[in-house]
Design an enzyme around this catalytic site. Structure first.
Site, PDB file in Angstrom:
ATOM      1  CE1 TYR A 124       1.098   0.950  -3.850  1.00 26.23           C
ATOM      2  CE2 TYR A 124      -0.091   1.194  -5.894  1.00 26.23           C
ATOM      3  CZ  TYR A 124       0.258   0.865  -4.581  1.00 26.23           C
ATOM      4  OH  TYR A 124      -1.251   1.833  -4.106  1.00 26.23           O
ATOM      5  CE  LYS A 176       4.155   3.921  10.726  1.00 25.71           C
ATOM      6  NZ  LYS A 176       3.816   4.955  11.530  1.00 25.71           N
ATOM      7  CG  ASP A 210       2.487   8.087  11.132  1.00 23.37           C
ATOM      8  OD1 ASP A 210       3.831   8.501  10.901  1.00 23.37           O
ATOM      9  OD2 ASP A 210       2.779   7.896  12.665  1.00 23.37           O
ATOM     10  CG  ASP A 234      -1.475   4.999  -5.159  1.00 23.79           C
ATOM     11  OD1 ASP A 234      -1.843   6.603  -6.282  1.00 23.79           O
ATOM     12  OD2 ASP A 234      -2.341   3.952  -5.710  1.00 23.79           O
TER      13      ASP A 234
END
Ligand code: NAI
Length: 339
Positions: A124, A176, A210, A234
């Site tokens: 962002y 991740k 994930d 988000d």
């Protein structure tokens, strides 16, 4: 007690309709806040030629406290996200998004997860641009996001301290780091560095984003507090809103050192704007978080209780919850329960 000055931004789309509901409910409660209404978003372009007028920023600088309706952000081009600008301007580094079952008997019961989203960095805050190839001016798209060690420390500390203050047992660091080894590896590293300080009080574990998404659907009860980077936060916060019945019930708080801005997780819902059918509960629950933040926990609990009774005991349901009640009917039911 003297009224607490607070900025009120009605916002775009369904914003003004659900904000009207908040104003009515607070009037019925005897509002502890003295509202200063301030424009922002698409509507402010029409009236002030600016999606984030200086007068609105001045108001928040003065009050340090705001309740904000959703703001429409154009996809692709157009102006920058006013939400992102507000977070940056007031250094609102922590986005708290609790998902707690309010109406039992849904797809999942007894959900109580707080997602703590880093609110300033990641993708962002990325520098984005296109590179031309031949006659295609947008042949390649670049995005360079970043996370800082200081920013990771601040948000992960906030998550652990929230856990301690609220009797929570576990913080799950979501990342991740197997693929985005630097960008989210730094986040995991900081989590692992900090965890020993809380040993015996709050446990820490970690998940790859994930796998976390799948496990949230298969067995959400294993999660307590989740802390994660901006983009993952988000996405996962919408997922956990789905566990408790949808966006109509999901509040959020943006916390910084010098200001706090409360809002619903959902957006301006242009598909239903102006029809009087929006569920005001998410914004009302955000106002409960605002009451808690101001130290008015009793009033926050009183309002949460009235919302719960209206939905559960009185069976009032807005359309997003499978019923026919409009914004006005939901508001009236909550006001009756406050009485
Ligand atoms: P959205 O959250 O506005 O709507 C998604 C779906 O949920 C729609 O079908 C909508 O009707 C429904 N919905 C949302 N809130 C509801 C409510 N209170 N009661 C009943 N149904 C409700 O997401 P969307 O359509 O992706 O975004 C619309 C606009 O909102 C975009 O311009 C987006 O940038 C902006 N947005 C603003 C946010 C903010 O100001 N914090 C957050 C998310 C999106």
């Amino acid at each position: 007690m003297a009224p607490i000055p607070a900025t009120l931004i009605p916002g775009d789309g369904i914003g003004p309709e659900i904000m009207q509901s908040v104003i009515a409910v607070f009037e019925a409660m005897g509002s502890p806040f003295a509202w200063e209404t301030a424009p922002a978003g698409l509507g402010a372009i029409a009236t002030h030629g600016d999606p984030l007028p200086a007068s609105t920023l001045d108001s928040i600088r003065r009050t340090k406290l705001a309740l904000k309706g959703p703001l429409t952000t154009p996809v692709g081009g157009g102006f920058k996200s006013v939400n992102v600008e507000l977070r940056r301007e007031f250094e609102l580094f922590a986005n708290m998004r609790p998902a707690t079952t309010l109406i039992p008997g849904g797809r999942y019961d007894d959900i109580d997860i707080t997602l703590v989203r880093e609110n300033l960095d990641g993708f962002y805050a990325a520098f984005e641009h296109y590179m031309p190839v031949g006659d295609d001016h947008k042949a390649v798209a670049f995005s360079a996001g970043f996370n800082t060690r200081a920013g990771c420390r601040r948000i992960i500390r906030h998550a652990f301290e929230y856990a301690v203050a609220n009797g929570r047992k576990k913080v799950t660091v979501v990342h991740k780091a197997n693929i985005l080894k630097a960008l989210t590896g730094i986040f995991l590293d900081v989590g692992r560095e900090m965890a020993p300080e809380y040993e015996g009080r709050v446990a820490m574990d970690d998940r790859i984003v994930d796998a976390c998404a799948m496990q949230l659907v298969l067995n959400p009860w294993q999660f307590d507090v989740i802390v994660t980077t901006n983009l993952f936060g988000d996405i996962l916060s919408d997922l956990i809103a789905g566990l408790i019945g949808g966006l109509g019930l999901a509040p959020g708080a943006n916390i910084g050192a010098n200001a706090a801005i409360f809002e619903a997780v959902h957006g301006s819902a242009p598909d239903i704007a102006g029809r009087g059918v929006a569920n005001p509960a998410a914004l009302l629950l955000a106002s409960c978080l605002m009451l808690d933040h101001a130290g008015l926990h009793d009033q926050g609990d009183r309002l949460r209780g009235a919302i719960r009774h209206a939905f559960v005991s009185d069976g009032v349901r807005s359309r997003d919850l499978g019923g026919n009640a409009g914004t006005k009917e939901v508001t009236e039911a909550i006001v009756r329960r406050l009485g």
